[in-house]
Design a protein around this motif. Structure first.
Motif, PDB file in Angstrom:
ATOM      1  N   ARG A 107       5.474   0.275  -4.121  1.00  0.00           N
ATOM      2  CA  ARG A 107       5.086   1.606  -4.059  1.00  0.00           C
ATOM      3  C   ARG A 107       4.616   2.172  -5.582  1.00  0.00           C
ATOM      4  N   ASP A 108       3.527   2.703  -5.156  1.00  0.00           N
ATOM      5  CA  ASP A 108       2.691   3.293  -6.692  1.00  0.00           C
ATOM      6  C   ASP A 108       3.536   4.271  -7.063  1.00  0.00           C
ATOM      7  N   LYS A 109       3.247   4.849  -8.424  1.00  0.00           N
ATOM      8  CA  LYS A 109       3.864   5.792  -9.167  1.00  0.00           C
ATOM      9  C   LYS A 109       3.327   7.017  -9.422  1.00  0.00           C
ATOM     10  N   GLY A 110       2.318   7.289  -8.238  1.00  0.00           N
ATOM     11  CA  GLY A 110       1.832   8.587  -8.117  1.00  0.00           C
ATOM     12  C   GLY A 110       2.716   9.874  -7.881  1.00  0.00           C
ATOM     13  N   HIS A 111       2.051  10.981  -7.986  1.00  0.00           N
ATOM     14  CA  HIS A 111       2.813  12.203  -7.522  1.00  0.00           C
ATOM     15  C   HIS A 111       3.610  12.198  -6.093  1.00  0.00           C
ATOM     16  N   GLN A 112       2.541  11.591  -5.095  1.00  0.00           N
ATOM     17  CA  GLN A 112       3.145  11.532  -3.682  1.00  0.00           C
ATOM     18  C   GLN A 112       2.987   9.845  -3.623  1.00  0.00           C
ATOM     19  N   PRO A 113       3.994   9.131  -3.934  1.00  0.00           N
ATOM     20  CA  PRO A 113       3.719   7.485  -3.742  1.00  0.00           C
ATOM     21  C   PRO A 113       3.386   7.144  -2.460  1.00  0.00           C
ATOM     22  N   MET A 114       2.910   5.944  -2.674  1.00  0.00           N
ATOM     23  CA  MET A 114       2.051   5.428  -1.427  1.00  0.00           C
ATOM     24  C   MET A 114       2.800   3.812  -1.410  1.00  0.00           C
ATOM     25  N   THR A 115       2.881   3.455  -0.377  1.00  0.00           N
ATOM     26  CA  THR A 115       3.609   2.061  -0.306  1.00  0.00           C
ATOM     27  C   THR A 115       2.704   1.194   0.676  1.00  0.00           C
ATOM     28  N   GLY A 116       2.808  -0.170   0.255  1.00  0.00           N
ATOM     29  CA  GLY A 116       2.250  -1.205   1.099  1.00  0.00           C
ATOM     30  C   GLY A 116       3.316  -2.138   1.357  1.00  0.00           C
ATOM     31  N   GLN A 117       3.404  -2.827   2.434  1.00  0.00           N
ATOM     32  CA  GLN A 117       4.323  -3.642   2.901  1.00  0.00           C
ATOM     33  C   GLN A 117       4.085  -5.097   3.277  1.00  0.00           C
ATOM     34  N   CYS A 118       4.830  -6.061   2.973  1.00  0.00           N
ATOM     35  CA  CYS A 118       4.686  -7.356   3.185  1.00  0.00           C
ATOM     36  C   CYS A 118       6.113  -8.032   3.631  1.00  0.00           C
ATOM     37  N   SER A 119       5.805  -9.370   4.406  1.00  0.00           N
ATOM     38  CA  SER A 119       7.091 -10.136   4.622  1.00  0.00           C
ATOM     39  C   SER A 119       7.177 -11.455   3.948  1.00  0.00           C
ATOM     40  N   VAL A 120       8.434 -11.737   3.290  1.00  0.00           N
ATOM     41  CA  VAL A 120       8.698 -12.963   2.879  1.00  0.00           C
ATOM     42  C   VAL A 120       9.740 -13.894   3.662  1.00  0.00           C
ATOM     43  N   LEU A 121       9.056 -14.770   4.257  1.00  0.00           N
ATOM     44  CA  LEU A 121       9.802 -15.852   5.052  1.00  0.00           C
ATOM     45  C   LEU A 121      10.311 -16.840   4.276  1.00  0.00           C
ATOM     46  N   LEU A 122      11.445 -16.993   3.941  1.00  0.00           N
ATOM     47  CA  LEU A 122      11.972 -18.066   3.032  1.00  0.00           C
ATOM     48  C   LEU A 122      12.981 -18.876   3.708  1.00  0.00           C
ATOM     49  N   HIS A 123      12.131 -20.152   3.639  1.00  0.00           N
ATOM     50  CA  HIS A 123      13.078 -21.111   4.468  1.00  0.00           C
ATOM     51  C   HIS A 123      14.022 -21.981   3.253  1.00  0.00           C
ATOM     52  N   VAL A 124      15.237 -22.260   3.748  1.00  0.00           N
ATOM     53  CA  VAL A 124      16.040 -22.814   2.580  1.00  0.00           C
ATOM     54  C   VAL A 124      15.984 -24.455   3.506  1.00  0.00           C
ATOM     55  N   LEU A 125      15.726 -25.153   2.326  1.00  0.00           N
ATOM     56  CA  LEU A 125      15.655 -26.654   2.886  1.00  0.00           C
ATOM     57  C   LEU A 125      17.068 -27.375   2.534  1.00  0.00           C
ATOM     58  N   ASP A 126      17.401 -27.994   3.457  1.00  0.00           N
ATOM     59  CA  ASP A 126      18.783 -28.712   3.577  1.00  0.00           C
ATOM     60  C   ASP A 126      18.804 -29.885   2.202  1.00  0.00           C
ATOM     61  N   MET A 127      20.005 -29.935   1.477  1.00  0.00           N
ATOM     62  CA  MET A 127      20.087 -30.746   0.594  1.00  0.00           C
ATOM     63  C   MET A 127      21.227 -31.656   0.834  1.00  0.00           C
ATOM     64  N   ASN A 128      21.353 -32.947   0.458  1.00  0.00           N
ATOM     65  CA  ASN A 128      22.688 -33.567   0.879  1.00  0.00           C
ATOM     66  C   ASN A 128      23.727 -33.302  -0.075  1.00  0.00           C
TER      67      ASN A 128
END
Length: 803
Positions: free
Chosen positions: A318-339
């Motif tokens: 989100r920008d900090k303009g008077h009327q904020p505008m936003t952009g979106q993204c997705s973060v797919l976070l895979h947890v790797l198994d440890m022993n």
């Protein structure tokens, strides 16, 4: 009465028949929102019931709903609507909505299932979540820009819920509707031409939605579009979806990803802050921290693959303009198994303790393993230390059996502490261990054993009855009753068929051996017997040991003297010729001692040496000889008192009185002539023969020496017991050489030759039981090895020399 019971039984049969036959089902359908009294169906006719019997048969209808939506007219059997039915209230968005009814009649009892389907009607208009939708669109947005709109919803189903969107006429915007995968429509405003805030800062449009029902129903929402100045560029991520991986158990503060969004505006409209989307679940906020200034996502909580292995994180820029505008993204976070999870072990004991005679293959315990990790980290192998009589056998997945691999011996190892180790295939590998204590149960597989095969016991004769002679002790490595040893004597006959139990006894618990009567060396020299040791197991096992009991001689017999004249018929004085010279043997004292060894070694001496005159007595031979030539002045007669004494401690003795008469005629000395072989001519002949014998014996002696040397260089045979009654002499205070009257040698000495007293010692070799096989008492003979001893050779040479 019997009739009453039969009637009840008949009723039960009819009731059961009616229950089975009457289980039918009738289906009707009726539109929702039907008014009270709306006809549904001719229920009585459809169920095959007579309308006239409905009241008498107690016709009734039960609904599974709380409300009675339907009713039956008992006059005509018609099912009608009783109260308003709202399908949306009753079933919501379910495509199938039905009310189940149960019709029950008696006499006979029958139950019918009726299902009334509620048909949907278009009684719900589409609605928007708000009446007025505020939109802020920058003037800088380019034509073709899309602005998603929140869709409407319709509570109806099927065709009644199919929606069509329509936008009021507008020169700046058009409506674009797309079908989603779930068959819902997404509506979006599409900018047709650039906006100018100074010309028209606000645009009003009406969005209308129409459903597919008959008649159609509509809903509207007013769109209030505010044109924003300057900040006409929303932040944009360089990609819409980011896929990253992170190991579980990653330390707090570890950087996962740094997001970067750009904004083409200038000044404050270009400054961007990052934040999680409104619909990000709490589990994400608890695990990760998003830096609003830098866009860095860092680990904040514990990551556990076994709990969550995929995070879908929605991030807004989100920008900090008077009327904020936003952009979106997705973060797919895979947890790797440890022993990070060690294997878990569970041990169930089945057959403990294990008998030492258990066959191989006996299952001792069950072992189950598990690992919460996945992949190679969750693959587990089990093992036990090598060189154990056990092995692990895999039964099925994650289960193993601990079985006996080979025979066990409790006396060697009484229990095994087996460490079962489960190890996964992760890197680094993790393991878990569990100890199984496997005790070995005893069985009676060991006989009592003595520390040596033969015991040699020495006991002096004349022992008191009941005297403790010796103790034997056997050990049994088994346990409890299997190791409880009792002792007994193996019965046999001794001597003249006397039982062994009359001589000795053994205490059954302690193994002490006692004498039941005094031993007499002169009657019994060796007593050999066996002692048996038995345990208390079942079946009982036993072991034997041989005991050789040697009776030691004591000086309990005084010498016994035979009269000098006892060999001639009648006692009388000894006749001594006056012509006898020095060394002439005039008589001999014969004495024997029933003892042996030093106790039987006799010594002869004149009791009063001053009264002996011209005579003396051989110290060990007992021969009375002249010390000088006899004279007439010696008197006509002499009387000698001879003292015979043994070498025992204390010494025992006896006396003998010898009368000597001096005569002048040689013919009168008959006894002496007989003793020495007769006349002087015979003596000369005998000396010639002796010379020949001495030469022969000397040659034979040399030959025997050569044979003896050869035998000494060649291993001799085992010592065997020889026949005959022999005297056994063992090491004692008298040494290893002793004299026995049973081995006495008669020495004949010719007249006129010098005589020397001779005492002969013979070596004694007691034979062992293991070499001689069976040893009988009184059968051990001295020098019975079959080899010629040097002392015997010397003795033979000495005898023949003086012959």
């Amino acid at each position: 009465t019997q009739y009453h019971w039969q009637l009840q039984l008949l009723q039960l049969v009819l009731l059961h028949t009616a229950w089975v036959v009457g289980s039918g089902q009738v289906r009707y359908s009726v539109p929702e929102e039907s008014k009270h009294g709306t006809f549904v169906g001719r229920l009585a006719q459809d169920l095959g019931l007579e309308v006239a019997e409905l009241v008498s048969r107690m016709f009734r209808m039960v609904s599974k709903r709380r409300r009675d939506y339907f009713e039956v007219n008992l006059q005509n059997g018609v099912l009608f609507v009783n109260s308003r039915v709202d399908r949306e209230e009753l079933c919501g968005q379910s495509p199938l909505c039905a009310i189940d009814l149960e019709v029950i009649v008696d006499n006979p009892l029958r139950i019918f299932h009726v299902e009334v389907e509620i048909q949907d009607i278009n009684d719900n208009a589409p609605v928007f979540p708000v009446h007025e939708l505020q939109l802020f669109i920058s003037e800088s947005r380019l034509p073709g820009s899309r602005f998603p709109l929140e869709g409407s919803s319709d509570a109806d189903i099927g065709t009644n819920s199919l929606l069509t969107y329509k936008l009021s006429a507008n020169e700046y915007f058009t409506l674009d509707v797309q079908m989603r995968n779930d068959h819902n429509k997404l509506a979006a405003l599409v900018l047709k031409k650039a906006l100018d805030r100074e010309e028209n800062p606000v645009h009003i449009a009406l969005l209308t939605v129409t459903d597919g029902g008959k008649p159609e129903l509509t809903g509207t929402v007013q769109l209030v579009i505010t044109v924003l100045d300057a900040n006409d560029n929303a932040p944009v991520f360089n990609q819409s979806v980011y896929e990253v991986t992170v190991l579980e158990n990653t330390a707090n503060g570890t950087l996962v990803i740094k997001l970067n969004a750009t904004d083409l505006d200038e000044g404050n409209n270009k400054n961007i802050s990052y934040l999680f989307g409104n619909f990000v679940p709490p589990i994400v906020r608890a695990a990760f921290n998003l830096n609003s200034n830098t866009g860095e996502i860092r680990v904040k909580g514990d990551l556990d693959y076994e709990h969550v292995h995929l995070y879908d994180i929605q991030v807004e820029a989100r920008d900090k303009g008077h009327q904020p505008m936003t952009g979106q993204c997705s973060v797919l976070l895979h947890v790797l198994d440890m022993n990070d999870n060690a294997p878990e072990l569970a041990v169930t004991s089945l057959a403990l303790p294990v008998r030492e005679d258990a066959p191989p293959g006996t299952v001792v315990a069950l072992v189950s393993v598990s690992d919460r990790d996945s992949g190679d980290n969750g693959k587990v192998t089990c093992s036990i230390p090598p060189n154990l009589p056990f092995q692990l056998v895999s039964t099925f997945k994650n289960y193993h059996s601990l079985v006996l691999a080979e025979a066990v011996d409790r006396e060697r190892v009484s229990e095994y502490k087996i460490l079962v180790t489960a190890r996964d295939e992760g890197a680094p590998s993790l393991s878990a261990s569990s100890s199984i204590l496997v005790p070995i149960a005893d069985v009676n597989d060991n006989a009592p054993a003595f520390p040596q095969p033969v015991y040699t016991v020495f006991v002096k004769e004349n022992n008191p009855p009941g005297a403790h002679l010796f103790s034997v002790s056997a050990s049994d490595p088994d346990l409890r009753e299997n190791a409880l040893v009792s002792y007994s004597v193996v019965e046999r006959s001794v001597g003249e068929q006397q039982p062994l139990s009359s001589y000795i006894s053994v205490h059954s618990e302690s193994g002490h051996i006692y004498a039941l009567q005094p031993f007499d060396y002169e009657e019994l020299q060796v007593l050999q017997f066996q002692v048996s040791a038995s345990d208390a197991g079942f079946p009982a096992l036993c072991g034997n040991v041989t005991v050789q009991l040697f009776v030691l001689d004591e000086n309990d017999n005084a010498p016994a003297v035979s009269p000098p004249g006892s060999g001639r018929g009648s006692p009388g004085p000894e006749l001594v010729p006056l012509s006898a010279g020095a060394g002439h043997v005039v008589g001999k004292i014969r004495a024997v001692d029933a003892d042996s060894g030093y106790n039987a070694w006799l010594r002869y001496e004149v009791q009063e040496p001053g009264a002996a005159g011209p005579f003396r007595v051989g110290v060990y031979s007992g021969e009375i000889s002249a010390t000088r030539a006899l004279e007439e002045t010696d008197g006509p007669s002499q009387r000698l008192v001879i003292l015979v004494r043994d070498h025992g401690e204390p010494a025992l003795s006896a006396t003998a009185t010898v009368s000597l008469s001096l005569v002048e005629s040689p013919q009168a000395v008959k006894w002496d002539s007989r003793q020495r072989g007769g006349s002087e001519g015979s003596l000369v002949d005998m000396n010639v023969s002796l010379m020949i014998a001495i030469c022969s014996v000397s040659g034979l002696f040399v030959l025997v020496i050569v044979v003896y040397v050869g035998l000494r260089c060649h291993p001799g045979p085992e010592v065997m017991c020889g026949p005959g009654k022999a005297t056994v002499v063992c090491s004692s205070e008298v040494g290893s050489w002793s004299y026995s009257q049973r081995q006495s040698r008669n020495l004949c000495v010719g007249e006129g030759t010098a005589k020397n007293d001779l005492m002969v010692f013979s070596p004694n070799f007691p034979n062992s039981a293991e070499k001689s096989g069976t040893m009988k008492e009184q059968e051990l003979a001295p020098n019975s090895t079959g080899q010629v001893s040097f002392m015997h050779l010397f003795y033979m040479y000495y005898v023949f020399k003086y012959f």
